[in-house]
Every structure is written in structure tokens, then in C-alpha cells.
Design an enzyme around this catalytic site. Structure first.
Site, PDB file in Angstrom:
ATOM      1  N   GLU A  60     -11.038   1.241  -1.234  1.00  0.00           N
ATOM      2  CA  GLU A  60     -10.117   0.152  -0.917  1.00  0.00           C
ATOM      3  C   GLU A  60     -10.796  -1.059  -0.315  1.00  0.00           C
ATOM      4  O   GLU A  60     -10.788  -1.254   0.888  1.00  0.00           O
ATOM      5  CB  GLU A  60      -8.968   0.632  -0.021  1.00  0.00           C
ATOM      6  CG  GLU A  60      -9.351   1.399   1.208  1.00  0.00           C
ATOM      7  CD  GLU A  60      -8.105   1.840   2.000  1.00  0.00           C
ATOM      8  OE1 GLU A  60      -7.203   1.021   2.201  1.00  0.00           O
ATOM      9  OE2 GLU A  60      -8.050   3.007   2.397  1.00  0.00           O
ATOM     10  N   HIS A  98     -12.013   6.178   2.051  1.00  0.00           N
ATOM     11  CA  HIS A  98     -12.056   7.480   2.739  1.00  0.00           C
ATOM     12  C   HIS A  98     -11.920   8.628   1.756  1.00  0.00           C
ATOM     13  O   HIS A  98     -11.350   8.460   0.669  1.00  0.00           O
ATOM     14  CB  HIS A  98     -10.912   7.544   3.763  1.00  0.00           C
ATOM     15  CG  HIS A  98      -9.590   7.091   3.210  1.00  0.00           C
ATOM     16  ND1 HIS A  98      -8.671   7.961   2.704  1.00  0.00           N
ATOM     17  CD2 HIS A  98      -9.065   5.847   3.025  1.00  0.00           C
ATOM     18  CE1 HIS A  98      -7.628   7.275   2.259  1.00  0.00           C
ATOM     19  NE2 HIS A  98      -7.839   5.983   2.433  1.00  0.00           N
ATOM     20  N   ASP A 101      -3.325   7.418  -3.029  1.00  0.00           N
ATOM     21  CA  ASP A 101      -3.249   6.277  -2.109  1.00  0.00           C
ATOM     22  C   ASP A 101      -3.668   5.056  -2.916  1.00  0.00           C
ATOM     23  O   ASP A 101      -4.787   5.014  -3.435  1.00  0.00           O
ATOM     24  CB  ASP A 101      -4.227   6.596  -0.959  1.00  0.00           C
ATOM     25  CG  ASP A 101      -4.246   5.563   0.147  1.00  0.00           C
ATOM     26  OD1 ASP A 101      -3.485   4.596   0.075  1.00  0.00           O
ATOM     27  OD2 ASP A 101      -5.049   5.751   1.090  1.00  0.00           O
ATOM     28  N   HIS A 119      -7.105  10.696   5.815  1.00  0.00           N
ATOM     29  CA  HIS A 119      -8.483  10.331   6.155  1.00  0.00           C
ATOM     30  C   HIS A 119      -9.224  11.616   6.485  1.00  0.00           C
ATOM     31  O   HIS A 119      -9.159  12.118   7.586  1.00  0.00           O
ATOM     32  CB  HIS A 119      -8.527   9.335   7.319  1.00  0.00           C
ATOM     33  CG  HIS A 119      -8.000   7.991   6.909  1.00  0.00           C
ATOM     34  ND1 HIS A 119      -6.824   7.485   7.392  1.00  0.00           N
ATOM     35  CD2 HIS A 119      -8.462   7.071   6.032  1.00  0.00           C
ATOM     36  CE1 HIS A 119      -6.605   6.295   6.829  1.00  0.00           C
ATOM     37  NE2 HIS A 119      -7.581   6.027   6.000  1.00  0.00           N
ATOM     38  N   GLU A 153      -6.576  -0.929  -4.022  1.00  0.00           N
ATOM     39  CA  GLU A 153      -7.017   0.435  -3.731  1.00  0.00           C
ATOM     40  C   GLU A 153      -6.640   1.375  -4.868  1.00  0.00           C
ATOM     41  O   GLU A 153      -5.551   1.277  -5.429  1.00  0.00           O
ATOM     42  CB  GLU A 153      -6.335   0.935  -2.441  1.00  0.00           C
ATOM     43  CG  GLU A 153      -6.701   2.364  -2.069  1.00  0.00           C
ATOM     44  CD  GLU A 153      -6.121   2.801  -0.726  1.00  0.00           C
ATOM     45  OE1 GLU A 153      -5.100   2.218  -0.295  1.00  0.00           O
ATOM     46  OE2 GLU A 153      -6.685   3.727  -0.124  1.00  0.00           O
ATOM     47  N   ASP A 161       0.864  -1.183   0.000  1.00  0.00           N
ATOM     48  CA  ASP A 161       0.000   0.000   0.000  1.00  0.00           C
ATOM     49  C   ASP A 161       0.903   1.237   0.000  1.00  0.00           C
ATOM     50  O   ASP A 161       1.687   1.443   0.931  1.00  0.00           O
ATOM     51  CB  ASP A 161      -0.898  -0.037   1.240  1.00  0.00           C
ATOM     52  CG  ASP A 161      -2.027   0.978   1.181  1.00  0.00           C
ATOM     53  OD1 ASP A 161      -1.887   2.008   0.487  1.00  0.00           O
ATOM     54  OD2 ASP A 161      -3.048   0.759   1.858  1.00  0.00           O
TER      55      ASP A 161
HETATM   56 MN    MN Z   1      -3.743   2.851   1.135  1.00  0.00          MN
HETATM   57 MN    MN Z   2      -6.443   4.423   1.898  1.00  0.00          MN
END
Ligand code: MN
Ligand code: MN
Length: 308
Positions: free
Chosen positions: A194, A160, A100, A168, A290, A89
Site C-alpha cells: 500500500e 504488511h 485489504d 498486521h 492498495e 480503504d
Molecule cells: Mn487497507
Molecule cells: Mn493494509
């Protein structure tokens, strides 16, 4: 809250996305049995810098039933086990605009279907997103697809909204049909979607290991602490503001013992938070995919973390 997004902001999101995607693609070939996690993390983070970005958070390399929040520690000796299911990630920011993105590499063919289910849930969710679509509707799609493959989504992990320098940013995009979540997608905003899927029960709990932290500034509280702790806080704050970090990034400047004891004091005083690793409660194997998207003011949907 702003509801518009400028061309310059879009450009930064897209640049961050392209870097994140490029690095994630490159790293796939490094994830092999016996490879050192520390080497993989260093490669990713140095490539992010080379390509003109900064890490939005330390790269998470989470293996098997660890769902998230493990980044190699400074003296990390751990290696990729054979047959592992490895989630990578990556977060990149350009001038605070964050991309992200995550992928799963399964070194065991028997988890291919788990990965396929998770990836398909992400793809279908992305297709369905648009201004006005409810977050719970996307959660429903994710849940239905993952269940159609015979697996469970992870109910207590979610996507998010994102904002400048904030990973976030307050809104939660569930991985199941959560009717309590009333929000919907808005133009001019960024979101990370995600899905996580598992052959376990579908919940994660916090483990004992803590490898990722973030600062919570409070000048009054900070002024009461020792010079040594303040110095460490100020050095990291200058670098990261409230973005997550690993002590691995500061061991050239401070000893690991000093860093660890400073973090304990900062956490006890409400000046930092820890992100413990998250583990599937039944020891189920976990997959994650994600992407970050932006919905422009003109109503376009841009997946910033695809390599075009
Ligand atoms: Mn992530
Ligand atoms: Mn994330």
C-alpha cells in the site's frame, strides 16, 4: 509460522478479494461532492455482507491530508467536500482470510498526477514481488516511482503481511528503501502492498479523532471491571475478536455514551487499543492505492483484490 497455504485458504482469500474489489468499484460512483460519508460507509459495509463477506475493519474514508483511519461516527454529518481527494480503504474477510484494498478518487483534476504516481508505484511493486524478493527492494521501487513524479512517499506508513484474523501480521513492507528491514517475501503467505504519496513532507502524525478500535483480551483484567463494561467487551469480542471495529456497529444495542465510556475504561486498562486518524504533518494531500496478494506454495502470485 506456517509456510504452506491450502487450496481452501486460497479460495477464501480470493473470495474475500473479489468481494472487496467489487464493492470498491461500485462505490466510486457514490463519491461525489455533497455525498454523506455515513451513507457511503453503510453502503460499503452492507454490500460486503450481501456478497458473503464480513468487514475485516470499518471502511476508512480519508479525505485530503487525512491519510487513514477515519470511519464515519454514528451521528456523522460530514460530506465529501468539492475538489476532495478521497481514499477508500476496504477490508473484507471470509472465514478470517482477509483482503485489504484501497483506491483514491480525486475530484480535483490537479491531483490526477499524484494518484497516477501512487497507482504506478503499486503496479510496479506488484510486478516485482516474488518469493525471495526483499521487502526493502519493493520499498525502493515505490519510493523511486513516487519521487520520479515529483512527490514524496509517506515514510512512516507501510504495507504488511496478513494472517488469519490478523491484519498486521508482523512483517512490514516499507514505502521507501528501508535497509533496516531485512525480511523477504515467502511462498504460502499473504501481503498487502500500500503505497501512499503526498505533495507534503512525507510523514503522518496522529490526529485527535479516534473512530476505530480493537480489543485486547485479558480475562484477569476484564474480571475487575464493572458489569456494564464487561458486557460491552463481551458483545464486541464475540463479534470481532481482535479485529478492528467502530462504535457505529453497536449503537442499536448500547447507547453511544455507554459505548464511549466503556472504551475509555477498556483503553485505560489495556483491554483495547485506539487507532487515531493519521494526518500528513504538513497538511499535504495524500493518495493511496492498495492490493492484497498471496504467494502460493507453488510460487504463483495471485492479486486477490483485482476483479477478474
Ligand atoms: Mn487497507
Ligand atoms: Mn493494509
Amino acid at each position: 509460522m506456517r509456510d504452506l497455504i491450502s487450496d481452501n485458504e486460497i479460495e477464501n482469500y480470493v473470495k474475500a478479494g473479489r468481494i472487496a474489489c467489487t464493492v470498491l468499484k461500485e462505490v466510486e460512483s457514490l463519491v461525489k461532492p455533497g455525498a454523506k460519508l455515513l451513507e457511503i460507509a453503510k453502503y460499503i459495509e452492507s454490500r460486503i455482507h450481501d456478497l458473503g463477506g464480513k468487514p475485516a475493519f470499518p471502511v476508512n474514508i480519508s479525505i485530503n491530508s487525512v491519510a487513514a483511519h477515519y470511519t464515519p461516527i454514528p451521528s456523522d454529518e460530514s460530506i465529501i467536500p468539492s475538489g476532495a481527494v478521497v481514499k477508500i480503504d476496504v477490508g473484507v474477510h471470509v472465514d478470517g482470510y482477509i483482503a485489504d484494498t484501497a483506491t483514491t478518487i480525486s475530484l480535483d483534476d490537479s491531483y490526477r498526477l499524484l494518484c497516477k504516481a501512487t497507482k504506478s508505484a503499486l503496479e510496479k511493486a506488484l510486478e516485482a514481488i516474488g518469493p525471495g524478493i526483499r521487502f526493502s527492494e519493493i520499498g525502493n521501487i515505490v519510493e523511486q516511482i513516487i519521487k520520479s513524479y515529483g512527490f514524496s512517499p509517506i515514510y512512516n506508513l507501510s504495507g504488511h503481511s496478513l494472517d488469519r484474523y490478523i491484519i498486521h501480521a508482523g512483517e512490514v513492507i516499507p514505502n521507501h528503501r528501508d535497509r533496516l528491514i531485512l525480511g523477504s517475501f515467502k511462498s504460502g503467505k499473504a501481503y498487502a502492498i500500500e503505497p501512499f504519496a503526498t505533495n507534503g513532507r512525507g510523514y503522518v502524525k496522529e490526529g485527535n479523532d479516534i473512530t476505530i478500535f480493537a480489543l485486547k483480551p485479558n480475562p484477569k483484567k476484564l474480571s475487575k471491571l464493572s458489569h456494564e463494561v464487561r458486557e460491552i467487551f463481551e458483545r464486541i469480542y464475540e463479534d470481532r475478536k481482535t479485529l478492528p471495529f467502530t462504535l457505529r456497529w453497536y449503537v442499536k444495542e448500547f447507547s453511544i455514551e455507554k459505548l464511549r465510556s466503556a472504551m475509555r475504561v477498556l483503553i485505560d486498562n489495556g483491554l483495547a487499543i485506539a487507532y487515531p486518524i493519521l494526518i500528513e504533518i504538513n497538511g499535504g494531500i495524500v493518495a493511496q492505492y492498495e492490493h492484497t496478494i498471496i504467494l502460493t506454495s507453488r510460487g504463483e502470485k495471485i492479486v486477490t483484490t483485482l476483479c477478474y
